[in-house]
Design an enzyme around this catalytic site. Structure first.
Site: not given
Length: 296
Positions: A217-218, A220, A224, A68
């Site tokens: 990506f809980p 999305g 989203p 990252y």
């Protein structure tokens, strides 16, 4: 039924075969890097404030990676939180590299993995990494390639004492089984949320094994989750749709450890407040239908 729960941040989870205990609702640090998860953020001080607010609020599970930025997010974590408070678990991942064009590339060789582990150690300011996830597949998702050789390389780093425990990321059911035959796996991090439930069979197996499932990506991710059902339940609870999506994950299975990310203190507080929501059986049934079951 009460609309709030009393367990802080969704209760606790202990990683199998370890004494590592975390609150179930954690924090994903990916968004602390610049646009496209590349380069520095516009406001480093704001990123530091988010991390400190998270820990002050009870978050003791931070998900990160030296890809990252690259390096940026880990350097910010170190600047914000080092020396790390007792009980804080920083979980990182290896197996990918970044191109100068912001692309993501698999990096599975023993030398790649060794270099990645040392990068994470240096930029986080640690002598050993508590849990390292081996990122598999491609940037588009999992594949069915054998992961034995790359996992063996990571296990060699574990034998050297640089890595204490091993997890997996972006893997299939069969790859999990392949890895479990080689070593103890403490967590799996895959794409999963209320609208994308293709991992339901794997989730059930992990729950049976007592292994943590960490959905990336809980909410999305960069697109989203949108659903009229989420909106309806949110109105009933006087909450936001994304808070409901996180509450659903916490209700879905006790081994799910969501790691919503944000670069905003206000949004962080909103995410963490989701742990106080309690969904009724009727609400859960409605939310369960969002995925349409066709993805199972």
């Amino acid at each position: 039924m009460s609309s709030t729960r009393t367990m802080p941040l969704g209760g606790e989870f202990t990683f199998p075969g370890t004494s590592i205990k975390v609150n179930r609702l954690g924090y994903g640090a990916m968004q602390l890097a610049g646009p496209g998860v590349f380069g520095p953020p516009r406001d480093v001080d704001a990123a530091i404030a988010v991390l400190r607010e998270a820990v002050t609020s009870g978050v003791n599970h931070i998900d990160t990676s030296d890809i990252y930025g690259p390096h940026v997010t880990n350097q910010i974590i170190k600047k914000a939180l080092h020396p790390y408070p007792d009980g804080l678990v920083v979980i990182t991942k290896v197996g990918f590299r970044r191109g100068d064009d912001k692309s993501w590339h698999p990096a599975y060789s023993a030398s790649d993995l060794t270099s990645s582990v040392h990068d994470n150690l240096k930029n986080l300011g640690l002598d050993a990494l508590e849990i390292v996830n081996l990122r598999c597949g491609t940037s588009q998702g999992p594949n069915e390639d054998s992961i034995a050789e790359r996992l063996a390389a990571l296990l060699d780093l574990k034998r050297q004492g640089l890595v204490r425990h091993v997890g997996l990321s972006n893997v299939t059911f069969s790859q999990y089984e392949e890895a479990r035959a080689m070593t103890e796996i403490v967590c799996v991090q895959n794409l999963y949320n209320v609208a994308n439930r293709t991992d339901d069979p794997l989730l059930a197996e992990l729950a049976k094994d007592g292994v943590a499932y960490v959905p990336f990506f809980p909410l999305g991710g960069f697109s989203p989750v949108q659903s009229s059902v989420l909106n309806e339940v949110a109105v009933e609870l006087n909450a936001t749709p994304m808070q409901v999506a996180l509450a659903w994950l916490l209700e879905r299975s006790p081994n799910i450890l969501p790691i919503p990310g944000t670069s905003s203190v206000e949004h962080l507080r909103e995410n963490l407040a989701a742990a106080k929501l309690q969904l009724s059986a009727t609400m859960i049934a409605k939310l369960d239908g969002i995925s349409g079951q066709s993805e199972r």
